[in-house]
Write a protein that holds these residues in place. Structure first.
Motif: not given
Length: 159
Positions: A39-42, A95-97, A122-124
């Motif tokens: 969800l954070d990536a989206v 996304g965590q929320a 780093a993930i991005a």
């Protein structure tokens, strides 16, 4: 170590996990953690697309130049990754929320500004790195070229 100290630092009295809201936290299932990350990536891609779309729309009606729209397009993805990294480290990412999870250190404290930001960067940029690696492999010259040797610039000294 007294139980009062453990409760003050966020450690569970009867275990080693963190406490929040007067109760010990249980580890989140990996499915929820992955959904939070997805969800954070989206959301990062959505907000990046929104910024690029607004910049291109403003360039189309001659409010800003196409060079400025290009600058916005180039900086928007790293900027969104930074914003979501700061949210991840200091509070909670969207996304965590939505998934009901939180990332904490073992002591029960938040991850922190710098650690969250560098983790999200780093993930991005991992997908970008993979694409560049694949591009390099397919764009590599053939293997029958002359080998490359490395030499000293000057003759080595004789003792």
């Amino acid at each position: 170590m007294s139980s009062n100290y453990r409760a003050q630092t966020g450690l569970a009295v009867n275990g080693s996990g963190p406490w929040r809201n007067r109760g010990p936290l249980t580890p989140a299932p990996s499915v929820r953690r992955w959904w939070a990350r997805i969800l954070d990536a989206v959301l990062v891609l959505f907000f990046t697309g929104m910024l690029i779309g607004i910049a291109l729309a403003l360039a189309a009606v001659n409010i800003i130049s196409i060079d400025d729209a290009t600058k916005v397009a180039l900086i928007s993805y790293p900027l969104m990754a930074l914003v979501f990294g700061v949210l991840y480290g200091c509070t909670v990412s969207p996304g965590q929320a939505l998934c009901g999870v939180v990332t904490l250190k073992h002591s029960g404290r938040r991850v922190g500004f710098w650690r969250g930001m560098t983790r999200y960067l780093a993930i991005a940029f991992f997908p970008v790195t993979v694409v560049l690696l694949i591009w390099t492999i397919f764009d590599a010259p053939t293997l029958d070229l002359d080998p490359i040797d490395v030499y000293y610039r000057r003759a080595p000294q004789v003792w």
